[in-house]
Design an enzyme around this catalytic site. Structure first.
Site, PDB file in Angstrom:
ATOM      1  N   LYS A  92       0.829  -1.203   0.000  1.00  0.00           N
ATOM      2  CA  LYS A  92       0.000   0.000   0.000  1.00  0.00           C
ATOM      3  C   LYS A  92       0.867   1.258   0.000  1.00  0.00           C
ATOM      4  O   LYS A  92       2.056   1.229   0.318  1.00  0.00           O
ATOM      5  CB  LYS A  92      -0.916   0.015   1.230  1.00  0.00           C
ATOM      6  CG  LYS A  92      -1.839  -1.194   1.335  1.00  0.00           C
ATOM      7  CD  LYS A  92      -2.887  -1.188   0.228  1.00  0.00           C
ATOM      8  CE  LYS A  92      -3.898  -2.313   0.387  1.00  0.00           C
ATOM      9  NZ  LYS A  92      -3.380  -3.642   0.064  1.00  0.00           N
ATOM     10  N   ASP A  93       0.223   2.391  -0.339  1.00  0.00           N
ATOM     11  CA  ASP A  93       0.905   3.679  -0.352  1.00  0.00           C
ATOM     12  C   ASP A  93       1.300   4.090   1.060  1.00  0.00           C
ATOM     13  O   ASP A  93       0.561   3.856   2.030  1.00  0.00           O
ATOM     14  CB  ASP A  93      -0.014   4.750  -0.933  1.00  0.00           C
ATOM     15  CG  ASP A  93      -0.313   4.509  -2.399  1.00  0.00           C
ATOM     16  OD1 ASP A  93       0.510   4.900  -3.240  1.00  0.00           O
ATOM     17  OD2 ASP A  93      -1.367   3.921  -2.700  1.00  0.00           O
ATOM     18  N   LYS A  94       2.450   4.763   1.166  1.00  0.00           N
ATOM     19  CA  LYS A  94       2.907   5.243   2.472  1.00  0.00           C
ATOM     20  C   LYS A  94       2.123   6.466   2.920  1.00  0.00           C
ATOM     21  O   LYS A  94       1.691   6.554   4.080  1.00  0.00           O
ATOM     22  CB  LYS A  94       4.400   5.572   2.420  1.00  0.00           C
ATOM     23  CG  LYS A  94       4.926   6.169   3.729  1.00  0.00           C
ATOM     24  CD  LYS A  94       6.408   6.473   3.653  1.00  0.00           C
ATOM     25  CE  LYS A  94       6.894   7.079   4.978  1.00  0.00           C
ATOM     26  NZ  LYS A  94       8.338   7.382   4.947  1.00  0.00           N
TER      27      LYS A  94
END
Length: 439
Positions: A92-94
């Protein structure tokens, strides 16, 4: 159709589908602006199930501003175990608030540590660990801030609805998004292409050298020093501590001398196994993007098949209204079958695919097959080049070329669901039409 941003073309994304000007604006001004929730698809037994039969503890974590790899590294560090004991279904995106599943081998709920900005909920136990892809998809709620021309949303939506080909959905090419290759420094496909060509030194140098303008001064200087000197020990002494993977490679090169192809391969293999796979996967993703860009350039439809295409069929067990292609169920499209297949496409029951090229890839016939071969030839690669050692090996697969979803837009907040492996930014780029790093 209009040209994509130059930084997107570096990763094989050459065009926008919609001609309308973008709305502008920014993503991820705050982590809460970008929310992702996994659509789960993994069987879990009660937490008191027999650990002998169900050796994996499964938990759901809601993370704020955590990179998936760094989160698992932190969990492992606090537990005093190898990170290899943890697994998850998707990265997932940070810069977001994300909710996803994790599994951990041979652990109890009491052993799970408290982690800042992480809400952990134990779900139970499982007989195997999560594997990459063990999810149906992701649900997104994304706010665009500071939009300059929100009035352009309806025109863009109309274009994407026409491209999607079915009532009630919008559609875009199912590109691998810019972040697949590295948000600030998109080089993972360069590393992967070098690996596939068997040039291990080029692969390592693309990772530890190869400075990018968007990086910190200290980082650029360290990478430039490696490029110019190949002095592994001196580079290691000055390399920033926050670049842990690069430092591990330099340490291995200092240890083994860094002279032969085998030395450089050993250095690259200091990466976690999932990142080793990611490099070759990024090369496949780049080639896939180039195939889709060329199909767009030739005006070949995405929502319906042409003779020679290979289609897959819908997963009838997909949760909710999610449109989920099942690439395990494929069929070649002959001239006699085009009309029949396209009736399935129009009803959301079949989807045109393109190859993620590997050792077992079977090219389509006709023009779709010609495109894939030409893209591969342009990179001086063959399918057999993907017959690589260890985690770098890839048999290949196929992927739907059209990304379709229902979409709600309220005050420049976009809400939609996508199948696993697809990128929210691939949809949003059509609306913003700006440099992905500025988004």
């Amino acid at each position: 159709m209009r040209p994509a941003q130059p930084v997107e073309q570096v990763v094989g994304i050459d065009y926008y589908v919609s001609d309308a000007d973008g709305i502008g604006g920014r993503l991820r001004v705050a982590p809460e602006d970008f929310r992702v929730h996994e659509l789960e698809r993994f069987s879990v037994e009660p937490v008191d199930a027999d650990p002998g039969s169900y050796a994996y503890l499964v938990f759901r974590a809601t993370l704020k501003s955590w990179d998936t790899n760094q989160f698992t590294k932190e969990v492992a560090s606090r537990m005093g175990i190898s990170r290899e004991r943890l697994s998850w279904a998707g990265t997932k995106d940070k810069h977001a608030v994300t909710t996803q599943l994790f599994s951990i081998y041979d652990a109890t709920p009491e052993e799970l540590p408290e982690i800042p900005d992480a809400d952990i909920e134990v779900l139970g136990r499982a007989g195997r660990g999560l594997q990459f892809g063990d999810l149906a998809g992701n649900e997104f709620s994304i706010r665009v801030r500071d939009a300059e021309h929100p009035e352009n949303v309806p025109e863009i939506t109309e274009s994407l609805a026409n491209f999607g080909g079915r009532e009630g959905v919008v559609g875009v090419p199912n590109f691998f998004g810019h972040q697949r290759f590295g948000s600030q420094r998109p080089v993972s496909h360069e590393v992967g292409l070098a690996v596939v060509r068997g040039d291990w030194e080029d692969a390592v140098m693309a990772y530890v050298g190869n400075p990018a303008d968007r990086e910190r001064d200290q980082t650029r200087e360290a990478r430039q020093f490696v490029e110019e000197t190949r002095d592994w020990k001196a580079a290691l002494d000055d390399y920033p501590g926050y670049l842990g993977y690069e430092r591990a490679m330099l340490h291995k090169l200092t240890e083994n001398g860094g002279e032969t192809p085998e030395h450089f391969r050993e250095a690259l293999e200091t990466l976690p196994t999932n990142l080793q796979r990611l490099m070759v996967n990024a090369a496949q993703s780049y080639l896939f993007n180039k195939i889709l860009s060329e199909r767009l350039a030739r005006g070949i439809p995405f929502d319906t098949a042409v003779a020679g295409d290979v289609v897959c069929f819908a997963d009838t067990n997909a949760p909710g209204d999610l449109v989920l292609p099942d690439t395990d169920r494929e069929q070649a499209v002959t001239k006699k079958r085009v009309d029949t297949i396209n009736r399935h496409c129009e009803r959301g029951r079949a989807f045109v695919t393109a190859p993620l090229i590997g050792t077992e890839t079977e090219f389509a016939d006709g023009e779709p097959g010609d495109i894939a071969r030409e893209v591969l030839d342009a990179e001086n690669l063959t399918r057999e080049d993907f017959d690589l050692p260890g985690e770098f090996h890839s048999k290949g697969t196929r992927r739907a070329i059209l990304l379709q979803t229902g979409l709600d837009v309220t005050d420049t907040t976009f809400t939609f669901s996508l199948p696993k492996g697809s990128y929210a930014t691939v949809l949003l780029r059509e609306y913003l039409k700006s440099d992905p790093n500025a988004m």
